[in-house]
Design a protein around this motif. Sequence first.
Motif, PDB file in Angstrom:
ATOM      1  N   MET A   1     -18.999  54.635  85.534  1.00 39.90           N
ATOM      2  CA  MET A   1     -18.387  55.574  86.475  1.00 39.90           C
ATOM      3  C   MET A   1     -17.323  54.847  87.285  1.00 39.90           C
ATOM      4  O   MET A   1     -17.528  53.723  87.723  1.00 39.90           O
ATOM      5  N   SER A   2     -16.160  55.488  87.462  1.00 40.02           N
ATOM      6  CA  SER A   2     -15.084  54.845  88.200  1.00 40.02           C
ATOM      7  C   SER A   2     -15.389  54.829  89.693  1.00 40.02           C
ATOM      8  O   SER A   2     -16.195  55.614  90.202  1.00 40.02           O
ATOM      9  N   LEU A   3     -14.714  53.930  90.378  1.00 40.48           N
ATOM     10  CA  LEU A   3     -14.941  53.717  91.805  1.00 40.48           C
ATOM     11  C   LEU A   3     -14.764  55.003  92.600  1.00 40.48           C
ATOM     12  O   LEU A   3     -15.594  55.362  93.438  1.00 40.48           O
ATOM     13  N   LEU A   4     -13.698  55.728  92.339  1.00 37.13           N
ATOM     14  CA  LEU A   4     -13.371  56.907  93.143  1.00 37.13           C
ATOM     15  C   LEU A   4     -14.161  58.141  92.725  1.00 37.13           C
ATOM     16  O   LEU A   4     -14.173  59.135  93.452  1.00 37.13           O
ATOM     17  N   ASP A   5     -14.813  58.077  91.563  1.00 34.72           N
ATOM     18  CA  ASP A   5     -15.640  59.206  91.123  1.00 34.72           C
ATOM     19  C   ASP A   5     -17.062  59.122  91.660  1.00 34.72           C
ATOM     20  O   ASP A   5     -17.876  60.013  91.411  1.00 34.72           O
ATOM     21  N   ASP A   6     -17.359  58.031  92.387  1.00 37.49           N
ATOM     22  CA  ASP A   6     -18.734  57.793  92.823  1.00 37.49           C
ATOM     23  C   ASP A   6     -18.834  57.684  94.344  1.00 37.49           C
ATOM     24  O   ASP A   6     -19.691  56.983  94.867  1.00 37.49           O
ATOM     25  N   LEU A   7     -17.966  58.381  95.058  1.00 34.17           N
ATOM     26  CA  LEU A   7     -17.999  58.308  96.517  1.00 34.17           C
ATOM     27  C   LEU A   7     -19.114  59.200  97.055  1.00 34.17           C
ATOM     28  O   LEU A   7     -19.226  60.371  96.681  1.00 34.17           O
ATOM     29  N   ARG A   8     -19.911  58.635  97.942  1.00 32.80           N
ATOM     30  CA  ARG A   8     -21.048  59.352  98.509  1.00 32.80           C
ATOM     31  C   ARG A   8     -21.006  59.263 100.021  1.00 32.80           C
ATOM     32  O   ARG A   8     -20.764  58.191 100.584  1.00 32.80           O
ATOM     33  N   GLY A   9     -21.259  60.389 100.694  1.00 28.47           N
ATOM     34  CA  GLY A   9     -21.261  60.415 102.145  1.00 28.47           C
ATOM     35  C   GLY A   9     -22.359  59.536 102.715  1.00 28.47           C
ATOM     36  O   GLY A   9     -23.401  59.334 102.083  1.00 28.47           O
ATOM     37  N   SER A  29      -6.633  56.063 102.454  1.00 27.80           N
ATOM     38  CA  SER A  29      -5.326  55.618 101.955  1.00 27.80           C
ATOM     39  C   SER A  29      -5.531  54.821 100.678  1.00 27.80           C
ATOM     40  O   SER A  29      -5.263  53.623 100.635  1.00 27.80           O
ATOM     41  N   VAL A  30      -6.018  55.482  99.647  1.00 28.16           N
ATOM     42  CA  VAL A  30      -6.318  54.820  98.380  1.00 28.16           C
ATOM     43  C   VAL A  30      -5.384  55.355  97.305  1.00 28.16           C
ATOM     44  O   VAL A  30      -5.309  56.567  97.075  1.00 28.16           O
ATOM     45  N   ASP A  31      -4.668  54.456  96.654  1.00 27.15           N
ATOM     46  CA  ASP A  31      -3.808  54.804  95.532  1.00 27.15           C
ATOM     47  C   ASP A  31      -4.499  54.299  94.261  1.00 27.15           C
ATOM     48  O   ASP A  31      -4.557  53.091  94.022  1.00 27.15           O
ATOM     49  N   PRO A  32      -5.042  55.198  93.445  1.00 27.27           N
ATOM     50  CA  PRO A  32      -5.768  54.745  92.245  1.00 27.27           C
ATOM     51  C   PRO A  32      -4.948  53.827  91.349  1.00 27.27           C
ATOM     52  O   PRO A  32      -5.507  52.923  90.704  1.00 27.27           O
ATOM     53  N   GLU A  66     -17.292  57.937 103.246  1.00 27.19           N
ATOM     54  CA  GLU A  66     -17.709  58.109 101.856  1.00 27.19           C
ATOM     55  C   GLU A  66     -17.466  56.782 101.152  1.00 27.19           C
ATOM     56  O   GLU A  66     -16.372  56.218 101.253  1.00 27.19           O
ATOM     57  N   ALA A  67     -18.477  56.291 100.453  1.00 29.79           N
ATOM     58  CA  ALA A  67     -18.364  54.975  99.817  1.00 29.79           C
ATOM     59  C   ALA A  67     -19.032  55.003  98.454  1.00 29.79           C
ATOM     60  O   ALA A  67     -19.931  55.815  98.199  1.00 29.79           O
ATOM     61  N   PRO A  68     -18.622  54.097  97.564  1.00 29.71           N
ATOM     62  CA  PRO A  68     -19.274  54.028  96.246  1.00 29.71           C
ATOM     63  C   PRO A  68     -20.720  53.580  96.375  1.00 29.71           C
ATOM     64  O   PRO A  68     -21.121  52.970  97.365  1.00 29.71           O
ATOM     65  N   SER A  69     -21.499  53.861  95.347  1.00 28.75           N
ATOM     66  CA  SER A  69     -22.886  53.407  95.318  1.00 28.75           C
ATOM     67  C   SER A  69     -22.941  51.890  95.217  1.00 28.75           C
ATOM     68  O   SER A  69     -21.965  51.228  94.838  1.00 28.75           O
ATOM     69  N   ALA A  70     -24.098  51.333  95.526  1.00 30.66           N
ATOM     70  CA  ALA A  70     -24.274  49.884  95.426  1.00 30.66           C
ATOM     71  C   ALA A  70     -24.052  49.409  93.994  1.00 30.66           C
ATOM     72  O   ALA A  70     -23.493  48.322  93.768  1.00 30.66           O
TER      73      ALA A  70
END
Length: 309
Positions: A1-9, A29-32, A66-70
């Motif tokens: 899973m990509s970094l930006l597809d796994d953002l969790r509150g 401010s994230v530019d993939p 919102e951040a990626p999972s561990a």
Amino acid sequence: MSLLDDLRGRDCPVCGASQAGSAPFLSASVDPARIGSFSFASRKRPEFMSFRLVRCLTCQTVYAAEAPSAETLADAYAAADYDTSEEADLAAQTYARALAPFLDAGIRDGAALEIGAGTGSFLRELQRLGFRDVTGVEPSSAAVAAAADLRDRIRVGVFDPADHAPESLSFIGCFMTLEHVRDPLALTRAAFSLLRPGGVLAFVTHDHRAPVNRLLGRRSPIIDIEHMQLFCHASLHKLLARTGFSEVAITAIRNAYPLRYWLRLLPLPGAMKTAAIAGADATGLGRLRVGLNVGNLLTVARKPVAPTP
């Protein structure tokens, strides 16, 4: 899973306060297209990208709402390139000098662990301070591959407290790493359980309330996609109080790096920054070591010794 597809509150990772009890700090401010193999490498050129940041009104921690999972973060660090050696050595020397007064003979006789050991620069400093049993854990295989004589002292992977017996360590260091983990409270609690009574925990972290970082705002190097949270005096005190530590000392530290490294951190356009570094190198000034206080904090805390009955 990509970094930006796994953002969790998430809620505050230090005090647990609901995200509803936070204030906006910076928009995302994230530019993939700019996320690459160095995005999760240490001491890279600043990218000034970040997830949406909020500030906890209870403990003043700034954190990614919102951040990626561990697991996704671990994958990102495992695949990261390695691009530093001299600066890591200089940072390790700075930390060792600042920590030496807190490390008495009883502490140095025990075992030491560094979480986020990189190439083992600080492990080498621990050996010079008298520690015989030093180990590290580091998620970047590229960094560990560059560890030379200390490679066998460093385990590739993320910190897992199950790898150590309870109360088996006298010192744990975590330098410029606590911002990078999804759950700093869990890491600190684990450190408490692994330290023997009287053992020492040390962090080096950025201070989001330092004047230089408040002045630069979004153009501060601490605003980075790697940073899941940013600390200050108040949030560090809260974190250590929640996990049972005592005798907490928090001081600003002065880092000394070659001028060319400091120029890399300046919020300048790419071409201008490249020209400034080239000019400094051409004149010989690029190697000049310059000591600056750029808002980094050394935090040292001790696990209490149970009172004698």
